[in-house]
Every structure is written in C-alpha cells, then in structure tokens.
Enzyme design. Structure first.
Site, PDB file in Angstrom:
ATOM      1  N   GLU A 175      -3.591  15.010   4.334  1.00 38.61           N
ATOM      2  CA  GLU A 175      -2.690  15.343   5.434  1.00 38.61           C
ATOM      3  C   GLU A 175      -2.057  16.721   5.272  1.00 38.61           C
ATOM      4  O   GLU A 175      -1.050  17.030   5.898  1.00 38.61           O
ATOM      5  CB  GLU A 175      -1.606  14.263   5.540  1.00 38.61           C
ATOM      6  CG  GLU A 175      -2.150  12.862   5.756  1.00 38.61           C
ATOM      7  CD  GLU A 175      -2.442  12.537   7.209  1.00 38.61           C
ATOM      8  OE1 GLU A 175      -1.634  12.881   8.078  1.00 38.61           O
ATOM      9  OE2 GLU A 175      -3.505  11.927   7.472  1.00 38.61           O
ATOM     10  N   HIS A 250       4.833  10.753   5.499  1.00 35.38           N
ATOM     11  CA  HIS A 250       4.480  11.913   4.683  1.00 35.38           C
ATOM     12  C   HIS A 250       5.596  12.172   3.683  1.00 35.38           C
ATOM     13  O   HIS A 250       6.762  11.852   3.934  1.00 35.38           O
ATOM     14  CB  HIS A 250       4.309  13.179   5.535  1.00 35.38           C
ATOM     15  CG  HIS A 250       3.106  13.183   6.414  1.00 35.38           C
ATOM     16  ND1 HIS A 250       3.117  13.690   7.697  1.00 35.38           N
ATOM     17  CD2 HIS A 250       1.838  12.747   6.201  1.00 35.38           C
ATOM     18  CE1 HIS A 250       1.910  13.576   8.231  1.00 35.38           C
ATOM     19  NE2 HIS A 250       1.126  12.995   7.341  1.00 35.38           N
ATOM     20  N   CYS A 367       7.767  19.847   9.802  1.00 34.93           N
ATOM     21  CA  CYS A 367       6.452  19.518  10.369  1.00 34.93           C
ATOM     22  C   CYS A 367       5.876  20.683  11.161  1.00 34.93           C
ATOM     23  O   CYS A 367       4.666  20.870  11.213  1.00 34.93           O
ATOM     24  CB  CYS A 367       6.565  18.309  11.297  1.00 34.93           C
ATOM     25  SG  CYS A 367       6.776  16.725  10.457  1.00 34.93           S
TER      26      CYS A 367
END
Length: 448
Positions: A175, A250, A367
């Site tokens: 990711e 995450h 993000c």
C-alpha cells in the site's frame, strides 16, 4: 553530506470524486457511502493545503489524478461498443463495479509508491516502488498510470529509478508510503527506513480478524531489497492487529514520523517495546512521542485522524503538525494537542486544515501527499512545472472551477457528459503541468 530537504507531492483530487464506500476496513469511506460529494470543493481544499505549505517555505509538488471512468478495464473484461454504450450497460447492471471504476482514490498519493532517498540506497539514486494496492479492486487498477505519472515528473534516469508494482497477489500486498516512514538526523544523511506491515503471508501467527491486513511483510522486504537498503538501517514491524480491526487500515492512521521524531499511539505496534528498542538502536537520538490510550482512544484517533497528519521540519529541532479540522472538533484529541504544543517538546505548533471532502472518504493530510527527500541537484531534475507557487495555484484553481462539478452522486457517474468533462479537463492539465500524453485516452485507449 549533500544538502537535502523533504518535498511533498500532493494528489490533485480528480473530477469523479464521489462517496462510493469502496474501501472495506476504512470506516469513514464505508460510513459515508452514497452521500453527495463536491468534487470542486474537494480539489480546492487540497490546493489550499498545498499553497499554504508552499507559502511556509516547503517544497510542494502536484501529482495529477487518473483518468476515470477506467473504461479500458471493462474492455479488457470483454465489453464492446461505444464508450457511452458500455457506460450505460454497466451503470444499469453492475453499478457497484462501475462506481469503483470511477473512483478518484488516486488523490491519496501516500499510496502511490514507497520512496527511498539517495542517501539510503545502494546506487545513490532516489528509488520509487509503485504500490500494487492489490487488496482493493478499485485501487489495484492504479499502478500503470501511477508509474507513467511519476516517470513524467521524475524523468532523469541519472537521479531516479521508478520500479513497477510488485506482482498482484495477496502475498505481496503493498500500500505504498502509508506503511513506511523514514527517520534520520537530516534529510541528506543515511536514515533508518521503517516498514510496518499488517500480516505475514507465509508463517504468520498474528492477523486481524475483522478487517483485512493490506500490507504484508513479504512486500515490505521485497521493496527494501529493490531499493538496495542496508539491513543495519532497516526496521520491519508488525502493526497491532487489534487496531486494524478498529479501523486503522494503514500505519499512517496510527503513527507518523519525521527526522528524529516518531509520533504514535501506544497501541500502534504488536510489540511496541521491541519495536522502539530496535528503532533506537538503529537511529540514535530518536525521540518517541507515545500517546496513551487513556488520553486519546483508538476510536478517537480514527475519528479525528490525529496521526494521519504531516510532521514538517521547522528547523532548530522543532516540527509542525498539520492536522484536519476533525482534530479540533474531537475534544480529547484537541486537549492532547494543546498540551503537546505547550510541553516544550519537538512538536510545538499545530496547523489545522479543512479537508472535509477527503476526510469523509477516509483520507487526511498525510494520505494526500507522497514524501520525497531530495538533494538540490535532484530537485533540479524534477519536472519544474509541477512545483506549487502563486502562478500554478492560480492556474489550477481556475482549471478546477472551469471543469469540476460542485455536486456528484453515484448515480451521476453514468452521465455520458461526465466522461467528456473528465477527458477535456485532463487533456488541459497535462499541458499545464507539462506531462505529455500520459492518459489512456491520449494514447491508444489502453492502459498498457
């Protein structure tokens, strides 16, 4: 030591920004599914953050959105006909799949790639490994375009290496930088690269039960090998499965680090004492600010995105924390941040930004950006058209206001006019950012 600095490359929110609830395990994404989005406001909020950080003296770049809907995926699945015929068929028969193919999730460029600066790599170049994002269908289709976009911005082979995504398999689920932190005394010195994984695919004993672990140890190890990282300056740690099941999909939702500071929740890691000990052994002088569960619960951390913040160097051992407005509206979090600023520690300033459109889809300040440590020589090799300044901010603001809708629901994705609007906007954007023909519609219609 080469003088170096950290640049942030933020994702420009795409014209198809909507609330589709595509990301199982991301509480904000699923809880806001089917709400009406405002793509114009989302893009302008992101641009306002980029401009504010550039005005503070930080090097700030822009990464372009991806072309959506991703009609080439449907053609690869055997659908034929005109673009409008395929859109109409999909929207009426498989609306969930089609909405996923319209996702603007590439805006969260922390998931675009993992980046190792030249001070850490064996060949002295900046290495990018494009993330495969294999755990979510709507994100797994991003990698080819991500690589083309990065190649258009970091084009110098003398300074940059851009690796393709790892194979699309659960064993190598990756990711990107959302599960990677670099710690160092200075950006131009060798640092310690800290990889956090959700589970070990082969032989793992600890894994979340409610939500999937998106990053594997095997993927993190592969990236470290690719980048030529020294074992004595690399740390692999497992995220606490319990916090993944609480919505921490995450690591950057529960921890953030910069230079010689790691800011994290006490429940972030499976074996926190052992993790801290290895980090301190490999990165001497590391300062760890651990937030107790008794002061900020994991639920409040997820609700506010306290740790999905940006730590930015102010010089002289001090750092700024960039947080979303939701931190101020969460009482326990704001009380902690007020104490943090007054404590005399390394984080002595908190700046708050309105990023509601992104936050409602499950992405905060961290993000939205990809961190890239660069020397001045490397920075000079970056495509100069993507650096944020007054002129670019003005041009992009006008571009957004001309091309983006101020209201978009899932049902609106089937409007044939939207595809034309998106392609018109992106064609103009590639000229503004001097990217060349990077999109499928500008090439042969495929994403190869």
């Amino acid at each position: 030591m080469n003088h170096a600095f950290e640049a942030n490359f933020d994702g420009l929110v795409g014209p198809t920004h909507h609330y589709g609830g595509h990301s199982f395990g991301n509480v904000a994404s699923t809880s806001n599914a089917a709400h009406i989005a405002n793509p114009r406001a989302a893009a302008l909020q992101g641009l306002a953050k980029m401009k504010a950080l550039a005005d503070l003296g930080y090097r700030q770049g822009v990464l372009p959105p991806q072309e959506r809907p991703a009609l080439w995926v449907l053609r690869d699945m055997g659908y034929t006909g005109t673009d409008n015929e395929i859109i109409g068929l999909q929207a009426n028969t498989q609306s969930g799949l089609f909405a996923g193919l319209c996702s603007a999730s590439s805006m969260w460029t922390a998931n675009a790639a993992t980046v190792s600066p030249s001070a850490d790599t064996a060949d002295g170049r900046v290495h990018f490994s494009v993330a495969n994002l294999t755990s979510k269908f709507h994100r797994s289709i991003e990698a080819p375009q991500t690589r083309r976009s990065l190649a258009a911005i970091f084009a110098s082979d003398a300074h940059f290496t851009i690796h393709a995504a790892l194979p699309q398999h659960a064993a190598l689920g990756d990711e990107g930088a959302a599960n990677h932190t670099r710690l160092s005394h200075a950006y131009g010195e060798p640092g310690t690269e800290f990889f956090v994984y959700g589970a070990r695919f082969w032989g793992g004993q600890h894994a979340p039960q409610r939500y999937p672990a998106r990053q594997t140890l095997e993927a993190s190890q592969a990236i470290a090998r690719r980048h030529g990282l020294a074992a004595e300056r690399t740390v692999f740690a497992q995220q606490n499965p319990a916090v993944i099941d609480a919505g921490v999909f995450h690591n950057d939702v529960i921890a953030v680090g910069n230079l010689d500071v790691l800011f994290c929740h006490e429940l972030a890691f499976l074996d926190a004492p052992a993790v801290y000990a290895e980090l301190r052994q490999k990165q001497a002088g590391l300062q760890i600010i651990e937030v107790p569960e008794s002061e900020v619960s994991v639920a409040d951390a997820v609700r506010s995105y306290l740790f999905n913040s940006q730590l930015l160097d102010k010089g002289q051992g001090k750092q700024r924390l960039i947080v979303p407005e939701e931190c101020r509206s969460t009482p326990a979090v704001w009380a902690f941040l007020e104490e943090l600023q007054a404590s005399g520690g390394p984080i002595n300033e908190v700046l708050v930004f309105d990023l509601k459109q992104s936050m409602q889809n499950g992405g905060g300040p961290a993000c939205l950006r990809l961190r890239v440590a660069l020397t001045e020589r490397e920075a000079a090799a970056v495509n100069p058209a993507v650096w944020m300044n007054d002129a670019l901010h003005e041009r992009l603001t006008h571009w957004v206001c001309r091309h983006y809708r101020d209201r978009l629901g899932v049902a609106d994705l089937a409007d044939p006019a939207l595809l034309i609007e998106v392609r018109t906007a992106l064609d103009e954007l590639t000229q503004l950012l001097e990217l060349g023909s990077i999109y499928p519609f500008q090439r042969d219609g495929s994403d190869a």
